[in-house]
Design a protein around this motif. Structure first.
Motif, PDB file in Angstrom:
ATOM      1  N   GLU A 139       0.833  -1.211   0.000  1.00  0.00           N
ATOM      2  CA  GLU A 139       0.000   0.000   0.000  1.00  0.00           C
ATOM      3  C   GLU A 139       0.865   1.258   0.000  1.00  0.00           C
ATOM      4  N   GLU A 140       1.897   1.245   0.832  1.00  0.00           N
ATOM      5  CA  GLU A 140       2.725   2.433   0.987  1.00  0.00           C
ATOM      6  C   GLU A 140       3.654   2.674  -0.210  1.00  0.00           C
ATOM      7  N   THR A 141       4.112   1.600  -0.845  1.00  0.00           N
ATOM      8  CA  THR A 141       5.098   1.745  -1.923  1.00  0.00           C
ATOM      9  C   THR A 141       4.485   1.701  -3.319  1.00  0.00           C
TER      10      THR A 141
ATOM     11  N   GLN B   8       3.390  -9.710  -4.541  1.00  0.00           N
ATOM     12  CA  GLN B   8       4.320 -10.780  -4.912  1.00  0.00           C
ATOM     13  C   GLN B   8       5.756 -10.256  -4.957  1.00  0.00           C
ATOM     14  N   PHE B   9       5.935  -9.029  -5.427  1.00  0.00           N
ATOM     15  CA  PHE B   9       7.269  -8.424  -5.482  1.00  0.00           C
ATOM     16  C   PHE B   9       7.778  -8.171  -4.066  1.00  0.00           C
ATOM     17  N   ILE B  10       6.909  -7.643  -3.221  1.00  0.00           N
ATOM     18  CA  ILE B  10       7.275  -7.368  -1.825  1.00  0.00           C
ATOM     19  C   ILE B  10       7.659  -8.673  -1.135  1.00  0.00           C
ATOM     20  N   GLU B  11       6.856  -9.714  -1.341  1.00  0.00           N
ATOM     21  CA  GLU B  11       7.135 -11.003  -0.696  1.00  0.00           C
ATOM     22  C   GLU B  11       8.497 -11.535  -1.114  1.00  0.00           C
ATOM     23  N   ARG B  12       8.830 -11.375  -2.375  1.00  0.00           N
ATOM     24  CA  ARG B  12      10.087 -11.911  -2.901  1.00  0.00           C
ATOM     25  C   ARG B  12      11.312 -11.230  -2.292  1.00  0.00           C
ATOM     26  N   ILE B  13      11.207  -9.935  -1.976  1.00  0.00           N
ATOM     27  CA  ILE B  13      12.412  -9.247  -1.492  1.00  0.00           C
ATOM     28  C   ILE B  13      12.334  -8.752  -0.049  1.00  0.00           C
ATOM     29  N   SER B  14      11.182  -8.900   0.612  1.00  0.00           N
ATOM     30  CA  SER B  14      11.069  -8.346   1.960  1.00  0.00           C
ATOM     31  C   SER B  14      11.730  -9.207   3.030  1.00  0.00           C
ATOM     32  N   GLU B  15      11.914 -10.482   2.751  1.00  0.00           N
ATOM     33  CA  GLU B  15      12.486 -11.366   3.763  1.00  0.00           C
ATOM     34  C   GLU B  15      13.598 -12.254   3.194  1.00  0.00           C
ATOM     35  N   TYR B  16      13.792 -12.188   1.891  1.00  0.00           N
ATOM     36  CA  TYR B  16      14.748 -13.083   1.246  1.00  0.00           C
ATOM     37  C   TYR B  16      15.822 -12.308   0.500  1.00  0.00           C
TER      38      TYR B  16
ATOM     39  N   ILE C  32      16.281  -0.940  -4.242  1.00  0.00           N
ATOM     40  CA  ILE C  32      14.849  -1.229  -4.016  1.00  0.00           C
ATOM     41  C   ILE C  32      14.712  -2.074  -2.748  1.00  0.00           C
ATOM     42  N   GLU C  33      15.633  -3.028  -2.564  1.00  0.00           N
ATOM     43  CA  GLU C  33      15.611  -3.882  -1.363  1.00  0.00           C
ATOM     44  C   GLU C  33      15.753  -3.039  -0.099  1.00  0.00           C
ATOM     45  N   ASP C  34      16.672  -2.059  -0.135  1.00  0.00           N
ATOM     46  CA  ASP C  34      16.863  -1.172   1.022  1.00  0.00           C
ATOM     47  C   ASP C  34      15.595  -0.361   1.296  1.00  0.00           C
ATOM     48  N   TYR C  35      15.010   0.149   0.229  1.00  0.00           N
ATOM     49  CA  TYR C  35      13.793   0.961   0.341  1.00  0.00           C
ATOM     50  C   TYR C  35      12.655   0.139   0.980  1.00  0.00           C
ATOM     51  N   ILE C  36      12.441  -1.075   0.447  1.00  0.00           N
ATOM     52  CA  ILE C  36      11.393  -1.958   0.991  1.00  0.00           C
ATOM     53  C   ILE C  36      11.700  -2.290   2.442  1.00  0.00           C
TER      54      ILE C  36
ATOM     55  N   GLN D  99       9.300  -1.479   5.571  1.00  0.00           N
ATOM     56  CA  GLN D  99       8.871  -2.607   6.402  1.00  0.00           C
ATOM     57  C   GLN D  99       9.255  -2.379   7.866  1.00  0.00           C
ATOM     58  N   ARG D 100      10.458  -1.880   8.089  1.00  0.00           N
ATOM     59  CA  ARG D 100      10.930  -1.581   9.451  1.00  0.00           C
ATOM     60  C   ARG D 100      10.019  -0.553  10.120  1.00  0.00           C
ATOM     61  N   LYS D 101       9.695   0.505   9.392  1.00  0.00           N
ATOM     62  CA  LYS D 101       8.820   1.554   9.926  1.00  0.00           C
ATOM     63  C   LYS D 101       7.443   0.986  10.282  1.00  0.00           C
ATOM     64  N   ILE D 102       6.906   0.142   9.422  1.00  0.00           N
ATOM     65  CA  ILE D 102       5.586  -0.458   9.658  1.00  0.00           C
ATOM     66  C   ILE D 102       5.619  -1.355  10.895  1.00  0.00           C
ATOM     67  N   ILE D 103       6.670  -2.154  11.036  1.00  0.00           N
ATOM     68  CA  ILE D 103       6.786  -3.040  12.205  1.00  0.00           C
ATOM     69  C   ILE D 103       6.885  -2.213  13.484  1.00  0.00           C
ATOM     70  N   LEU D 104       7.664  -1.141  13.470  1.00  0.00           N
ATOM     71  CA  LEU D 104       7.761  -0.276  14.649  1.00  0.00           C
ATOM     72  C   LEU D 104       6.415   0.361  14.978  1.00  0.00           C
ATOM     73  N   ASP D 105       5.673   0.789  13.950  1.00  0.00           N
ATOM     74  CA  ASP D 105       4.340   1.380  14.160  1.00  0.00           C
ATOM     75  C   ASP D 105       3.372   0.359  14.758  1.00  0.00           C
ATOM     76  N   ILE D 106       3.377  -0.851  14.203  1.00  0.00           N
ATOM     77  CA  ILE D 106       2.497  -1.928  14.688  1.00  0.00           C
ATOM     78  C   ILE D 106       2.794  -2.203  16.166  1.00  0.00           C
ATOM     79  N   ALA D 107       4.080  -2.294  16.503  1.00  0.00           N
ATOM     80  CA  ALA D 107       4.494  -2.620  17.870  1.00  0.00           C
ATOM     81  C   ALA D 107       4.103  -1.542  18.877  1.00  0.00           C
ATOM     82  N   GLU D 108       3.958  -0.312  18.412  1.00  0.00           N
ATOM     83  CA  GLU D 108       3.563   0.780  19.298  1.00  0.00           C
ATOM     84  C   GLU D 108       2.065   0.793  19.575  1.00  0.00           C
ATOM     85  N   LYS D 109       1.283   0.224  18.661  1.00  0.00           N
ATOM     86  CA  LYS D 109      -0.179   0.346  18.756  1.00  0.00           C
ATOM     87  C   LYS D 109      -0.823  -0.600  19.747  1.00  0.00           C
ATOM     88  N   SER D 110      -0.420  -1.885  19.720  1.00  0.00           N
ATOM     89  CA  SER D 110      -1.070  -2.851  20.609  1.00  0.00           C
ATOM     90  C   SER D 110      -0.251  -4.128  20.682  1.00  0.00           C
TER      91      SER D 110
END
Length: 196
Positions: free
Chosen positions: A42-44, A49-57, A78-82, A86-97
């Motif tokens: 959503e953010e990028t 499928q592209f995100i899945e391929r490079i977000s963890e591998y 692109i990998e650094d950008y993703i 992803q890091r920002k989203i995880i930090l946001d999620i962890a702050e919410k609940s």
């Protein structure tokens, strides 16, 4: 409540995702896995499928592959950008609940949060092959090859972005062998530790 966030890192075929889902249900807290990829997409504007391929591998089974990825004038790939989104989203999620987060180096990203329970799920190769073969409808030989490739790429990605060794017991609060303990018992141990 001492531990607010649970991160689960896992070997392919160990049942780590399923264990995370069980823990989430037992505790009544949100579960994040592919949902993180959807938020990154959503953010990028990139497809899931592209995100899945490079977000963890890693791009290949060798850390030097990162030297050959395309980079912008600022030096960001692109990998650094993703990874940064992803890091920002995880930090946001962890702050919410309170929640359960599977994979995506969340254990490292949240390493400075004292209310985080970091779990690594492993398993015996024969059991993991059977589980993965059954889940994916592939032969056990194909499952073993997929496990080795996937875990290698996860390990390289983790090393590149964290400087740490994926699966090193010192990086986790606990390491559970789902083959020896069983997935239900793994979930119960995590829940019990979370609530203690």
């Amino acid at each position: 409540m001492r531990n607010k966030i649970i991160t689960i890192s896992r070997e392919l075929g160990s049942g780590g995702k399923y264990i995370g889902e069980l823990v989430s249900k037992k505790l009544g807290i949100p579960f994040y896995d592919k949902e993180i990829m959807e938020k990154v997409a959503e953010e990028t504007g990139f497809v899931d499928q592209f995100i899945e391929r490079i977000s963890e591998y890693a791009p290949s089974k060798n850390i030097f592959a990162y030297a050959f990825v395309g980079r912008s004038a600022s030096g960001e790939s692109i990998e650094d950008y993703i990874n940064n989104i992803q890091r920002k989203i995880i930090l946001d999620i962890a702050e919410k609940s309170p929640c359960v987060i599977v994979g995506r180096s969340a254990d490292y990203i949240l390493k400075d949060k004292h209310d985080t329970l970091n779990v690594f799920i492993c398993g015996d190769i024969e059991e993991k092959k059977k589980r993965l073969s059954s889940l994916r409808g592939i032969t056990e030989e194909e499952a073993e090859k997929l496990m080795k490739e996937t875990d290698k790429k996860r390990s390289i990605n983790y090393k590149y972005y964290t400087g740490q060794t994926w699966g090193n017991i010192k990086n986790y609060t606990m390491v559970l062998n789902s083959t020896k303990i069983g997935v239900e018992k793994c979930a119960d141990i995590i829940v019990s530790t979370y609530l203690s």
